[in-house]
Design a protein around this motif. Structure first.
Motif, mmCIF file in Angstrom:
data_model
loop_
_atom_site.group_PDB
_atom_site.id
_atom_site.type_symbol
_atom_site.label_atom_id
_atom_site.label_comp_id
_atom_site.label_asym_id
_atom_site.label_seq_id
_atom_site.Cartn_x
_atom_site.Cartn_y
_atom_site.Cartn_z
ATOM 1 N N PRO A 256 -5.352 2.275 -2.809
ATOM 2 C CA PRO A 256 -4.849 2.992 -1.635
ATOM 3 C C PRO A 256 -5.673 4.255 -1.388
ATOM 4 C CG PRO A 256 -3.029 2.291 -3.016
ATOM 5 C CD PRO A 256 -4.286 2.036 -3.801
ATOM 6 N N THR A 257 -6.076 4.455 -0.156
ATOM 7 C CA THR A 257 -6.985 5.548 0.183
ATOM 8 C C THR A 257 -6.588 6.181 1.504
ATOM 9 O OG1 THR A 257 -8.810 4.394 -0.930
ATOM 10 C CG2 THR A 257 -9.406 6.146 0.610
ATOM 11 N N TRP A 258 -6.570 7.509 1.523
ATOM 12 C CA TRP A 258 -6.379 8.233 2.771
ATOM 13 C C TRP A 258 -7.743 8.542 3.371
ATOM 14 C CZ3 TRP A 258 -1.929 8.470 5.180
ATOM 15 C CH2 TRP A 258 -0.737 8.423 4.456
ATOM 16 N N VAL B 8 0.832 -1.200 0.000
ATOM 17 C CA VAL B 8 0.000 0.000 0.000
ATOM 18 C C VAL B 8 0.870 1.256 0.000
ATOM 19 C CG1 VAL B 8 -1.722 1.319 1.292
ATOM 20 C CG2 VAL B 8 -1.917 -1.159 1.141
ATOM 21 N N LEU B 9 1.939 1.253 0.793
ATOM 22 C CA LEU B 9 2.838 2.399 0.832
ATOM 23 C C LEU B 9 3.466 2.660 -0.541
ATOM 24 C CD1 LEU B 9 4.672 1.799 4.238
ATOM 25 C CD2 LEU B 9 3.172 3.724 3.690
ATOM 26 N N ALA B 10 3.828 1.582 -1.234
ATOM 27 C CA ALA B 10 4.448 1.723 -2.552
ATOM 28 C C ALA B 10 3.474 2.276 -3.581
ATOM 29 C CB ALA B 10 5.000 0.374 -3.014
ATOM 30 N N LYS B 11 2.203 1.908 -3.465
ATOM 31 C CA LYS B 11 1.200 2.334 -4.438
ATOM 32 C C LYS B 11 0.672 3.743 -4.181
ATOM 33 C CE LYS B 11 -0.538 -2.304 -5.566
ATOM 34 N NZ LYS B 11 -1.708 -3.229 -5.440
ATOM 35 N N ALA B 12 0.762 4.203 -2.949
ATOM 36 C CA ALA B 12 0.218 5.517 -2.588
ATOM 37 C C ALA B 12 1.118 6.624 -3.148
ATOM 38 C CB ALA B 12 0.101 5.639 -1.080
ATOM 39 N N SER C 130 -7.844 13.032 12.535
ATOM 40 C CA SER C 130 -7.393 11.677 12.215
ATOM 41 C C SER C 130 -7.019 11.594 10.746
ATOM 42 C CB SER C 130 -8.502 10.651 12.527
ATOM 43 O OG SER C 130 -8.096 9.338 12.178
ATOM 44 N N VAL C 131 -5.930 10.876 10.466
ATOM 45 C CA VAL C 131 -5.506 10.592 9.097
ATOM 46 C C VAL C 131 -5.034 9.137 9.064
ATOM 47 C CG1 VAL C 131 -4.002 11.236 7.176
ATOM 48 C CG2 VAL C 131 -4.699 12.979 8.833
ATOM 49 N N GLU C 132 -5.632 8.323 8.186
ATOM 50 C CA GLU C 132 -5.266 6.906 8.100
ATOM 51 C C GLU C 132 -5.065 6.498 6.644
ATOM 52 O OE1 GLU C 132 -7.504 4.078 10.909
ATOM 53 O OE2 GLU C 132 -8.929 5.709 10.564
ATOM 54 N N LEU C 133 -4.087 5.651 6.423
ATOM 55 C CA LEU C 133 -3.889 5.073 5.100
ATOM 56 C C LEU C 133 -4.551 3.705 5.052
ATOM 57 C CD1 LEU C 133 -2.563 5.213 2.289
ATOM 58 C CD2 LEU C 133 -0.536 4.142 3.294
ATOM 59 N N GLY C 134 -5.381 3.472 4.033
ATOM 60 C CA GLY C 134 -6.069 2.203 3.889
ATOM 61 C C GLY C 134 -6.283 1.847 2.439
ATOM 62 N N THR C 135 -7.241 0.964 2.194
ATOM 63 C CA THR C 135 -7.577 0.593 0.825
ATOM 64 C C THR C 135 -9.086 0.578 0.648
ATOM 65 O OG1 THR C 135 -7.606 -1.782 1.339
ATOM 66 C CG2 THR C 135 -5.518 -0.849 0.547
ATOM 67 N N VAL D 291 -9.973 9.828 0.427
ATOM 68 C CA VAL D 291 -9.217 10.483 -0.643
ATOM 69 C C VAL D 291 -8.363 9.439 -1.356
ATOM 70 C CG1 VAL D 291 -7.583 12.304 -1.235
ATOM 71 C CG2 VAL D 291 -9.137 12.602 0.724
ATOM 72 N N ASP D 292 -8.567 9.285 -2.657
ATOM 73 C CA ASP D 292 -7.796 8.334 -3.452
ATOM 74 C C ASP D 292 -6.308 8.683 -3.349
ATOM 75 O OD1 ASP D 292 -6.476 7.039 -5.719
ATOM 76 O OD2 ASP D 292 -8.488 6.617 -6.486
ATOM 77 N N ALA D 293 -5.500 7.739 -2.864
ATOM 78 C CA ALA D 293 -4.083 7.999 -2.650
ATOM 79 C C ALA D 293 -3.259 7.846 -3.916
ATOM 80 C CB ALA D 293 -3.533 7.063 -1.572
ATOM 81 N N MET D 294 -3.926 7.562 -5.055
ATOM 82 C CA MET D 294 -3.214 7.446 -6.323
ATOM 83 C C MET D 294 -3.408 8.679 -7.203
ATOM 84 S SD MET D 294 -3.722 3.396 -7.196
ATOM 85 C CE MET D 294 -2.359 3.366 -8.367
#
Length: 227
Positions: free
Chosen positions: A193-195, A158-162, A183-188, A212-215
């Motif tokens: 990948p989504t914030w 996920v980190l690589a794709k964000a 709050s801020v979280e990285l997920g899918t 928020v789409d992380a891509m």
């Protein structure tokens, strides 16, 4: 929210208007013991006897027009001096080569405000921590326990794709809703990948959650918690 936060350790499920969120988070361990939270004012106040500390305790707000969650958000945010951005930078600074995975404003055990954090290096190794929300001091930073090989691989992927940073994701959310980030979280979300960003508006103390789409940085969903 459909987004699935991909923190380090184990899952927690949240239901919001029929939308299921699966959380896999090292920080969720303590939340499950004390009661799960989702943003400012929804983590229960500590019930154990306070221990002496530099941070002041949060004084309850006596406002009959506010719900319990709204009052908690007001109390916690009003006592906070260090914002999410400074706290995130402090947490990342403790772990060389790391990136932010999760940060959330909560009550500390002494009753004051603190930021619960999780950062990870590119290989998916996660570190959890706590940042005093009054002084900005990192009071804890350690390797996440019980993190398995599969957890590391998932987090590294996920980190690589964000491609969108947490700062840019927050900027997208604040452009739609002015307020305080809690709050801020990285997920899918469906593999994307989504914030997940929580913003509390201080005029009414309601919380809005943005996916928020992380891509590409687009806002995929937003929802107001009116409790």
């Amino acid at each position: 929210m459909n987004a699935q936060p991909v923190c380090a350790e184990f899952s927690r499920r949240r239901l919001t208007s029929g939308r299921v969120i699966t959380v896999v988070c090292a920080a969720a361990a303590s939340a499950l013991l004390l009661g799960c939270g989702n943003g400012a004012g929804e983590t229960p106040r500590p019930t154990e006897s306070p221990t002496p500390a530099a941070t002041p305790t949060v004084s309850p707000t006596a406002d009959p027009t506010l719900s319990a969650d709204q009052a908690d958000r007001k109390d916690l945010i009003s006592a906070t001096k260090i914002g999410y951005d400074k706290a995130a930078e402090a947490a990342v600074g403790k772990v060389s080569g790391s990136k932010l995975v999760d940060i959330e404003l909560k009550y500390a055990r002494d009753g004051g405000p603190e930021w619960a954090t999780e950062v990870a290096t590119t290989d998916g190794t996660a570190h959890t921590g706590r940042v005093d929300a009054v002084s900005g001091k990192v009071v804890e930073s350690q390797l996440a326990t019980h993190q398995g090989v599969d957890d590391e691989r998932e987090l590294a992927d996920v980190l690589a794709k964000a491609k969108v940073s947490w700062k840019d994701a927050v900027g997208k959310a604040l452009a739609k809703r002015k307020g305080t980030v809690t709050s801020v979280e990285l997920g899918t979300e469906n593999g994307t990948p989504t914030w997940i960003v929580d913003v509390v508006t201080t005029k009414d103390w309601l919380k809005t959650t943005f996916d928020v789409d992380a891509m590409n940085g687009t806002i995929r969903h937003e929802e107001v918690d009116r409790d």
